[in-house]
Write an enzyme that holds these catalytic residues in place. Sequence first.
Site, PDB file in Angstrom:
ATOM      1  N   HIS A  13     -11.340  25.275  24.078  1.00  0.00           N
ATOM      2  CA  HIS A  13     -12.674  24.702  24.276  1.00  0.00           C
ATOM      3  C   HIS A  13     -12.852  24.440  25.765  1.00  0.00           C
ATOM      4  O   HIS A  13     -12.391  23.446  26.298  1.00  0.00           O
ATOM      5  CB  HIS A  13     -12.800  23.401  23.485  1.00  0.00           C
ATOM      6  N   VAL A  24     -12.593  15.174  18.307  1.00  0.00           N
ATOM      7  CA  VAL A  24     -13.796  15.628  19.002  1.00  0.00           C
ATOM      8  C   VAL A  24     -13.754  15.258  20.483  1.00  0.00           C
ATOM      9  O   VAL A  24     -14.701  15.508  21.211  1.00  0.00           O
ATOM     10  CB  VAL A  24     -15.076  15.055  18.335  1.00  0.00           C
ATOM     11  N   ASP A  73     -15.473   0.788  16.945  1.00  0.00           N
ATOM     12  CA  ASP A  73     -15.406   0.834  18.407  1.00  0.00           C
ATOM     13  C   ASP A  73     -14.746  -0.452  18.880  1.00  0.00           C
ATOM     14  O   ASP A  73     -14.770  -1.467  18.176  1.00  0.00           O
ATOM     15  CB  ASP A  73     -16.807   0.978  19.007  1.00  0.00           C
ATOM     16  N   ARG A  85     -17.442  13.085  30.158  1.00  0.00           N
ATOM     17  CA  ARG A  85     -17.296  14.105  31.191  1.00  0.00           C
ATOM     18  C   ARG A  85     -18.458  13.983  32.170  1.00  0.00           C
ATOM     19  O   ARG A  85     -19.616  13.908  31.769  1.00  0.00           O
ATOM     20  CB  ARG A  85     -17.300  15.490  30.533  1.00  0.00           C
TER      21      ARG A  85
END
EC number: 1.1.1.37
Length: 309
Positions: free
Chosen positions: A175, A118, A33, A82
């Site tokens: 998706h 992902v 990260d 999201r």
Amino acid sequence: MRKKISIIGAGFVGSTTAHWLAAKELGDIVLLDFVEGVPQGKALDLYEASPIEGFDVRVTGTNNYADTANSDVIVVTSGAPRKPGMSREDLIKVNADITRACISQAAPLSPNAVIIMVNNPLDAMTYLAAEVSGFPKERVIGQAGVLDAARYRTFIAMEAGVSVEDVQAMLMGGHGDEMVPLPRFSTISGIPVSEFIAPDRLAQIVERTRKGGGEIVNLLKTGSAYYAPAAATAQMVEAVLKDKKRVMPVAAYLTGQYGLNDIYFGVPVILGAGGVEKILELPLNEEEMALLNASAKAVRATLDTLKSL
């Protein structure tokens, strides 16, 4: 020699994926990260669980892409979260920049890896990852259908009052809200699901599956799902590293299958060491094809937005 899995993004999905992978002892794990201390702290915390949980793999955290070199699988979970009321398309501008940065740094260091995307909007980000990496298309795939099918199977099991283990279900498409669950290809221990669930209830389950991600976002208020997405990702990693030849729906690159070209789209595939080893073409009826084409149109619109950036 142990396999190596690098997870780019140490948020909820990334760190939970690391946990699932460690528990399965699929290989040594690198958690990366850009925030200093976060991947190191989460990796150490997870590694310290190994004497208790009994897994014997190394888990390391880093901010340096050099530590991901020679990975067998690269999982990309980095991206903006999201939020309630936010469509996946709203995320595209932010997450395209993040995806470019991640793939351009990680891919050259692991030229033989399988990349599993992902982040959202999933189909467009997978297309972008393939473009930036230059990898063969079969080695760049997106995790969406495994998660969506798991939700679908869960809802079927809840309605029918049976074990989730006995539910097999297939879905296709992008998706998002335009995904295409396929009741005709869904069974409970080989028995058509229509023998257990009335058509009107099954239609409601299909709709709930389409809205499955949004349902959790609305409940959490400040985040999105991560347990099931991480479990789905780990299942895909396992299929690749163990060359299991699993049949599962993934975002794969189409070259004419289902009448679609130059698009990453959710379809059933055989997943093994080479990534997508075969795309399976189901004999869809007219109604199913209409839904599939509508889903493809939505994915294509997102892809057009991506290409215009």
